[in-house]
Design a protein around this motif. Structure first.
Motif, PDB file in Angstrom:
ATOM      1  N   VAL A 516      17.194 -49.091  86.936  1.00  0.00           N
ATOM      2  CA  VAL A 516      17.171 -47.678  87.528  1.00  0.00           C
ATOM      3  C   VAL A 516      18.268 -47.628  88.996  1.00  0.00           C
ATOM      4  CG1 VAL A 516      14.806 -46.805  88.289  1.00  0.00           C
ATOM      5  CG2 VAL A 516      14.659 -48.057  86.489  1.00  0.00           C
ATOM      6  N   ALA A 517      18.536 -45.982  89.176  1.00  0.00           N
ATOM      7  CA  ALA A 517      18.593 -45.615  90.129  1.00  0.00           C
ATOM      8  C   ALA A 517      17.606 -45.285  91.365  1.00  0.00           C
ATOM      9  CB  ALA A 517      19.701 -44.919  90.304  1.00  0.00           C
ATOM     10  N   ALA A 518      17.448 -45.375  92.752  1.00  0.00           N
ATOM     11  CA  ALA A 518      16.641 -44.893  94.135  1.00  0.00           C
ATOM     12  C   ALA A 518      15.839 -43.457  93.425  1.00  0.00           C
ATOM     13  CB  ALA A 518      17.316 -45.530  94.740  1.00  0.00           C
ATOM     14  N   GLU A 519      17.626 -42.807  93.738  1.00  0.00           N
ATOM     15  CA  GLU A 519      16.893 -41.254  93.516  1.00  0.00           C
ATOM     16  C   GLU A 519      15.890 -40.503  92.328  1.00  0.00           C
ATOM     17  OE1 GLU A 519      21.279 -41.804  91.700  1.00  0.00           O
ATOM     18  OE2 GLU A 519      19.912 -42.399  93.374  1.00  0.00           O
ATOM     19  N   VAL A 520      16.052 -41.396  90.945  1.00  0.00           N
ATOM     20  CA  VAL A 520      15.356 -41.412  90.422  1.00  0.00           C
ATOM     21  C   VAL A 520      13.730 -42.200  90.188  1.00  0.00           C
ATOM     22  CG1 VAL A 520      17.793 -40.436  88.992  1.00  0.00           C
ATOM     23  CG2 VAL A 520      16.080 -42.626  89.128  1.00  0.00           C
ATOM     24  N   VAL A 521      13.554 -42.453  90.776  1.00  0.00           N
ATOM     25  CA  VAL A 521      12.414 -44.110  91.064  1.00  0.00           C
ATOM     26  C   VAL A 521      11.457 -43.190  91.354  1.00  0.00           C
ATOM     27  CG1 VAL A 521      11.117 -45.514  92.010  1.00  0.00           C
ATOM     28  CG2 VAL A 521      13.904 -45.614  91.802  1.00  0.00           C
ATOM     29  N   ASN A 555      -7.122 -49.495  87.738  1.00  0.00           N
ATOM     30  CA  ASN A 555      -8.205 -50.839  88.323  1.00  0.00           C
ATOM     31  C   ASN A 555      -7.597 -51.300  89.445  1.00  0.00           C
ATOM     32  OD1 ASN A 555      -9.293 -52.547  85.418  1.00  0.00           O
ATOM     33  ND2 ASN A 555      -6.878 -51.026  85.239  1.00  0.00           N
ATOM     34  N   GLY A 556      -7.553 -50.434  90.895  1.00  0.00           N
ATOM     35  CA  GLY A 556      -7.573 -51.141  92.376  1.00  0.00           C
ATOM     36  C   GLY A 556      -5.804 -51.330  92.308  1.00  0.00           C
ATOM     37  N   GLY A 557      -5.123 -51.258  91.266  1.00  0.00           N
ATOM     38  CA  GLY A 557      -3.007 -52.147  91.519  1.00  0.00           C
ATOM     39  C   GLY A 557      -2.313 -51.326  92.120  1.00  0.00           C
ATOM     40  N   THR A 558      -1.556 -51.025  92.688  1.00  0.00           N
ATOM     41  CA  THR A 558       0.011 -50.644  92.286  1.00  0.00           C
ATOM     42  C   THR A 558       1.704 -51.131  91.605  1.00  0.00           C
ATOM     43  OG1 THR A 558       0.460 -52.895  94.224  1.00  0.00           O
ATOM     44  CG2 THR A 558      -0.255 -51.084  95.082  1.00  0.00           C
ATOM     45  N   VAL A 559       2.019 -50.484  91.803  1.00  0.00           N
ATOM     46  CA  VAL A 559       3.302 -50.367  90.584  1.00  0.00           C
ATOM     47  C   VAL A 559       4.766 -50.501  91.655  1.00  0.00           C
ATOM     48  CG1 VAL A 559       4.807 -49.787  87.997  1.00  0.00           C
ATOM     49  CG2 VAL A 559       2.378 -49.665  88.412  1.00  0.00           C
ATOM     50  N   THR A 560       5.715 -51.184  91.459  1.00  0.00           N
ATOM     51  CA  THR A 560       6.681 -50.978  91.989  1.00  0.00           C
ATOM     52  C   THR A 560       7.642 -51.317  90.940  1.00  0.00           C
ATOM     53  OG1 THR A 560       6.534 -53.239  92.732  1.00  0.00           O
ATOM     54  CG2 THR A 560       5.322 -51.481  93.977  1.00  0.00           C
ATOM     55  N   VAL A 561       8.883 -50.634  91.709  1.00  0.00           N
ATOM     56  CA  VAL A 561      10.546 -50.990  90.786  1.00  0.00           C
ATOM     57  C   VAL A 561      11.594 -51.543  91.920  1.00  0.00           C
ATOM     58  CG1 VAL A 561      10.635 -48.433  90.951  1.00  0.00           C
ATOM     59  CG2 VAL A 561      11.882 -50.166  88.755  1.00  0.00           C
ATOM     60  N   GLY A 562      12.339 -52.706  91.327  1.00  0.00           N
ATOM     61  CA  GLY A 562      13.564 -52.809  91.798  1.00  0.00           C
ATOM     62  C   GLY A 562      14.422 -53.864  90.902  1.00  0.00           C
ATOM     63  N   GLU A 563      15.372 -54.094  91.526  1.00  0.00           N
ATOM     64  CA  GLU A 563      16.201 -54.636  90.189  1.00  0.00           C
ATOM     65  C   GLU A 563      15.917 -55.965  89.845  1.00  0.00           C
ATOM     66  OE1 GLU A 563      21.405 -55.736  90.535  1.00  0.00           O
ATOM     67  OE2 GLU A 563      20.164 -54.631  92.112  1.00  0.00           O
ATOM     68  N   SER A 564      16.088 -56.412  88.376  1.00  0.00           N
ATOM     69  CA  SER A 564      16.018 -58.007  88.506  1.00  0.00           C
ATOM     70  C   SER A 564      17.076 -58.371  88.889  1.00  0.00           C
ATOM     71  CB  SER A 564      15.550 -57.871  86.479  1.00  0.00           C
ATOM     72  OG  SER A 564      17.066 -57.614  86.075  1.00  0.00           O
ATOM     73  N   GLY A 567      20.368 -57.910  86.718  1.00  0.00           N
ATOM     74  CA  GLY A 567      21.057 -56.807  86.827  1.00  0.00           C
ATOM     75  C   GLY A 567      19.992 -55.864  86.129  1.00  0.00           C
ATOM     76  N   GLY A 568      18.753 -55.667  85.419  1.00  0.00           N
ATOM     77  CA  GLY A 568      18.955 -54.560  85.216  1.00  0.00           C
ATOM     78  C   GLY A 568      17.388 -54.317  86.094  1.00  0.00           C
ATOM     79  N   ALA A 569      16.221 -53.730  85.810  1.00  0.00           N
ATOM     80  CA  ALA A 569      14.540 -52.822  86.133  1.00  0.00           C
ATOM     81  C   ALA A 569      14.095 -54.172  86.290  1.00  0.00           C
ATOM     82  CB  ALA A 569      15.098 -51.280  85.636  1.00  0.00           C
ATOM     83  N   GLU A 570      13.315 -54.329  86.939  1.00  0.00           N
ATOM     84  CA  GLU A 570      12.395 -55.098  87.292  1.00  0.00           C
ATOM     85  C   GLU A 570      11.028 -54.485  88.067  1.00  0.00           C
ATOM     86  OE1 GLU A 570      12.268 -59.798  88.473  1.00  0.00           O
ATOM     87  OE2 GLU A 570      12.035 -58.700  90.437  1.00  0.00           O
ATOM     88  N   PHE A 571      10.044 -53.635  87.316  1.00  0.00           N
ATOM     89  CA  PHE A 571       8.526 -53.546  87.445  1.00  0.00           C
ATOM     90  C   PHE A 571       7.818 -55.252  87.621  1.00  0.00           C
ATOM     91  CE2 PHE A 571      10.834 -50.137  84.714  1.00  0.00           C
ATOM     92  CZ  PHE A 571      10.537 -49.122  85.717  1.00  0.00           C
ATOM     93  N   ALA A 589       6.626 -47.108  94.607  1.00  0.00           N
ATOM     94  CA  ALA A 589       7.320 -47.256  93.511  1.00  0.00           C
ATOM     95  C   ALA A 589       8.832 -47.469  94.626  1.00  0.00           C
ATOM     96  CB  ALA A 589       7.736 -45.928  92.402  1.00  0.00           C
ATOM     97  N   SER A 590       9.604 -48.518  94.936  1.00  0.00           N
ATOM     98  CA  SER A 590      10.509 -48.840  95.595  1.00  0.00           C
ATOM     99  C   SER A 590      11.542 -49.422  95.558  1.00  0.00           C
ATOM    100  CB  SER A 590      10.544 -49.755  96.843  1.00  0.00           C
ATOM    101  OG  SER A 590       9.478 -50.071  96.811  1.00  0.00           O
ATOM    102  N   VAL A 591      12.847 -48.475  95.789  1.00  0.00           N
ATOM    103  CA  VAL A 591      14.032 -49.662  95.015  1.00  0.00           C
ATOM    104  C   VAL A 591      14.695 -50.589  95.869  1.00  0.00           C
ATOM    105  CG1 VAL A 591      16.444 -49.556  93.591  1.00  0.00           C
ATOM    106  CG2 VAL A 591      14.137 -48.258  93.052  1.00  0.00           C
ATOM    107  N   PRO A 592      14.580 -51.902  95.648  1.00  0.00           N
ATOM    108  CA  PRO A 592      15.580 -52.446  97.007  1.00  0.00           C
ATOM    109  C   PRO A 592      16.931 -51.980  97.491  1.00  0.00           C
ATOM    110  CG  PRO A 592      14.579 -53.615  95.970  1.00  0.00           C
ATOM    111  CD  PRO A 592      15.007 -52.808  94.825  1.00  0.00           C
ATOM    112  N   ALA A 593      17.678 -51.876  98.413  1.00  0.00           N
ATOM    113  CA  ALA A 593      19.013 -51.304  99.344  1.00  0.00           C
ATOM    114  C   ALA A 593      19.687 -52.059  97.695  1.00  0.00           C
ATOM    115  CB  ALA A 593      19.242 -51.813 100.243  1.00  0.00           C
TER     116      ALA A 593
END
Length: 602
Positions: A516-521, A555-564, A567-571, A589-593
C-alpha cells in the motif's frame, strides 16, 4: 330522510380572512372617526383665529374711528363692513356702539338693533371669542374694542364683532369628511383585496385545512419522523439543514443543534458531502461515515427554482457484515468441495494400491494423510484455543489453498480460551480477521508469478494429502507448514499473528502482494478499495477494510497499516482486553517511510 349535513370547521385561511377583514374595517373606521373629530376641532380653531384677526384688524382701522365720529356712521361703515366680510370670507362683521346698538349688519333691517352676545370683556378692553347663537344662528365669533387714540385714557368708543356660522364650519368639515370617507373606502377595499389574495395563497399552502387539522398533521409529522428507523435529511435552497430526524442524526453521527447549518460544515466525509450537495439525484449510492456504511438517495425539490433536497439514508453496515460472512461461508463451501474432490482422488489411490497388491504402501499413504491433517488441526488448536478464531483460521487456510496461497501462523501466535472479554463479540473477530485475511489472500494471489498448480504444497494441501518428505513425521510437516514466518521462494504467502500483548489483543496479517502506497492509505480506509481491480471500488464493493475499521472502533481499538517483512502490506489491529466495547479510540493509519511499493493491497 336526508342525512344531516356535517358542517366542516372553517379553514385557517378563512378564519384569518374574516379576522383580517374585521380588523381592517375597525382600523379604517377608527381612523375616519378620529380624522373627523380632529378636522372639526381644527376647523373651529381655525375659524376662531380667522374671526379674531378680522375683528382686531377692523377695530384698529383709522377709517372706522373716523367714521364713528361722524353724524351718520352707518352710511360709511356698512359698505366697509360688507367689503371686509366678503374679502375675509366670514359670515358677518358687525360694528356697534358700546351699548350694543348695531351700526352695521349683513341684514340691513337688523341695523339699529342690539347685538346678541357678550360684550363685557371687550368693554374692558379685551378681545375675546365665543360660540353664541345670534340672529344668523349659532356662530363662532370674536369681539374686539375700538379705542379712541386721541384721548389719553384710550377709552372704548365702539365694538367690532366678526363671526362664522357653525353651519358653515360643519359644511367645510362635511366636504373634508367626504374626501376622508372616499380615502377610507379605498383603503378598506385595497385592504380587503390584499387580505383576500394573501389568504388565497395561505389556503393553497395549507390545502384548505383548519387550525385543528394543521395541529394534528404537525403531531403526526413529528411522530412519524421519530418513528422512522431510516434517516431523513431535508436541505433548503442554501444547502442548509432544514430538518433531520433521529435516524439521520444516528447514521450521520450528528450531535447538537444542526438545523440551519450548511452541509459542508457538518464534518461529513468529502464523498458524502459531495453527494448531498449534488444538483442531480443520487440513487442507492454507498458511502462511508465514521462508524457506518450508509446507502444514500437524494431527490431535489424544485418548483420553477431549486428549493432544496430531500435525502434518505439507510444503514448498510449490518448488511455488509452479513454479506462478508456469507462470502466466507461460500469460501468454506468451495474449500470443502475442493477437499472432497482431493479426498476422493486420494481414496482412489489407496484403493488402487490395494488392488495392485501393495497393501503396506496403501496403509502408509493413508496413515500419513490422516496424521498430517490431525497434526494441522492440533497445531492450530494448540496455538489458538479460542474456538471461533481457530475455526476461522482452519477455514481460511483451506480457502487460501484454493487460491494457491500459503497461510502461515507465526511462532508467537497464542490465544488462551476465555481470554477475550464478553464485549468483544465473535462476530467482530470474524469481521476483522476474516476481511484482513481475505484481502491478503487476494493481494498475494494477484502478485504470484506462476500458476498455483505449479506452486509448492500449502499447509492445507499438506493436510489434505501431499506426501511428506522422507524421514519427516506428520507433526514435523504440520509445524513446517503452519509456523514458518515467510519462506523464500515463489510461493505467495499470508502470515497471521494472533496473540495477547500487554493487555491488548494483537491481530496482524501480512502478505506478499504489491503493498500500500503512503499516499493512498487514507483513501483505502475512507472510501473502500478493491483488490479485484486497481483504484477505488465501485459502489457496494471494496468495503472490507471499512468494516474492519468500524469493528475496531466499536471495540475501542486501532488499525494501522505498514510494510510486511515479505514486501507486501501488513495490517495490525489492536483491541483492548480490559475495557468495554463502548470505549472509543481514534483509528490511525500510517505507512513507514520504507513502504514505497506502489499499488493497493486490500
Amino acid at each position: 330522510m336526508r342525512k344531516p349535513r356535517i358542517r366542516r370547521p372553517h379553514s385557517l385561511a378563512g378564519r384569518l380572512f374574516a379576522v383580517q377583514i374585521v380588523l381592517v374595517a375597525a382600523v379604517v373606521t377608527g381612523c375616519a372617526v378620529f380624522a373627523y373629530l380632529t378636522d372639526r376641532s381644527q376647523a373651529e380653531a381655525a375659524a376662531r383665529r380667522q374671526v379674531t384677526a378680522t375683528a382686531t384688524a377692523v377695530a384698529a382701522s383709522p377709517a372706522v374711528r373716523e367714521s364713528i365720529r361722524s353724524t351718520d356712521p352707518t352710511s360709511t361703515l356698512q359698505p366697509y363692513a360688507e367689503q371686509v366680510r366678503r374679502d375675509t370670507d366670514v359670515d358677518f362683521v358687525t360694528i356697534m356702539r358700546p351699548d350694543g346698538s348695531r351700526w352695521t349688519h349683513p341684514d340691513s333691517t337688523r341695523i339699529g338693533e342690539r347685538f346678541l352676545g357678550h360684550t363685557r370683556p371687550a368693554l374692558d378692553g379685551v378681545t375675546f371669542s365665543e360660540t353664541y347663537t345670534g340672529t344668523l344662528g349659532p356662530s363662532v365669533r370674536a369681539v374686539a374694542p375700538v379705542r379712541d387714540t386721541d384721548q389719553p385714557d384710550g377709552r372704548v368708543v365702539a365694538l367690532v364683532s366678526a363671526g362664522i356660522k357653525v353651519d358653515s364650519i360643519s359644511a367645510d368639515v362635511r366636504r373634508q369628511l367626504t374626501g376622508l370617507l372616499g380615502v377610507a373606502l379605498a383603503a378598506l377595499t385595497l385592504g380587503g383585496i390584499g387580505t383576500y389574495l394573501l389568504n388565497a395563497r395561505l389556503r393553497r399552502h395549507t390545502h384548505g385545512m383548519n387550525a385543528a387539522e394543521l395541529s394534528r398533521m404537525h403531531d403526526y409529522h413529528q411522530a412519524a419522523l421519530h418513528a422512522v428507523r431510516e434517516g431523513l435529511l431535508m436541505l433548503d435552497g442554501r444547502r442548509c439543514v432544514a430538518l433531520v430526524n433521529d435516524g439521520g442524526r444516528e447514521l450521520l453521527g450528528l450531535h447538537g443543534d444542526v438545523v440551519g447549518r450548511r452541509v459542508d460544515a457538518l464534518g461529513l466525509p468529502p464523498a458524502l458531502t459531495e453527494a448531498l450537495l449534488a444538483p442531480e439525484p443520487r440513487v442507492d449510492e454507498v458511502h462511508l461515515t465514521a462508524d457506518r456504511i450508509v446507502v444514500v438517495n437524494t431527490s431535489p425539490v424544485s418548483g420553477g427554482e431549486r428549493r432544496g433536497t430531500v435525502v434518505t439514508l439507510r444503514d448498510h453496515t449490518e448488511l455488509q457484515a452479513l454479506s462478508g460472512e456469507l462470502d466466507s461461508v461460500r469460501g468454506f463451501a468451495e474449500a470443502l468441495r475442493s477437499q472432497s474432490h482431493e479426498a476422493a482422488n486420494r481414496l482412489h489411490a489407496v484403493v488402487s494400491l490395494i488392488e495392485l497388491g501393495r497393501a503396506d504402501e496403501a496403509v502408509d499413504f493413508a496413515t500419513a494423510e490422516l496424521e498430517l491433517a490431525q497434526a494441522l488441526t492440533d497445531q492450530v488448536m494448540a496455538a489458538v484455543a479460542e474456538p471461533v478464531l481457530a475455526a476461522l483460521l482452519l477455514g481460511k487456510a483451506a480457502q487460501a489453498n484454493e487460491h494457491g496461497v500459503e497461510l502461515l501462523l507465526t511462532p508467537d501466535t497464542r490465544i488462551d480460551d476465555g481470554l477475550l472479554p464478553p464485549a468483544l463479540t465473535p462476530r467482530d473477530l470474524v469481521t476483522i480477521l476474516g476481511n484482513l485475511i481475505d484481502n491478503a489472500i487476494d493481494a498475494s494471489a494477484s502478485e504470484a508469478n506462476r500458476p498455483s498448480a505449479e506452486a509448492e504444497p500449502t499447509a492445507v494441501g499438506a493436510a489434505a494429502g501431499s506426501e511428506p518428505a522422507p524421514g519427516a513425521d506428520a507433526a514435523t510437516a504440520a509445524q513446517a507448514a503452519l509456523s514458518r514466518p515467510g519462506r523464500s521462494g515463489h510461493r505467495p504467502q499470508v502470515t497471521v499473528t494472533v496473540r495477547a500483548d500487554g493487555g491488548e489483543l494483537l491481530l496482524r496479517v501480512g502478505d506478499t502482494g504489491p503493498g500500500v502506497a503512503a499516499e493512498v492509505v487514507d483513501e483505502v480506509f475512507r472510501r473502500g478499495w478493491s483488490t479485484k481491480s486497481p483504484g477505488p471500488a465501485p459502489h457496494g464493493r471494496g468495503l472490507g477494510l471499512a468494516l474492519v475499521r468500524q469493528a475496531a472502533r466499536r471495540n475501542g481499538g486501532t488499525v494501522t497499516v505498514g510494510e510486511s517483512p515479505a514486501g507486501g502490506a501488513e495490517f495490525t489491529v489492536r483491541l483492548p482486553l480490559l475495557v468495554t466495547a463502548s470505549a472509543t479510540a481514534s483509528t490511525t493509519a500510517s505507512v513507514p517511510a520504507s513502504a514505497s511499493t506502489p499499488g493497493a493491497t486490500p
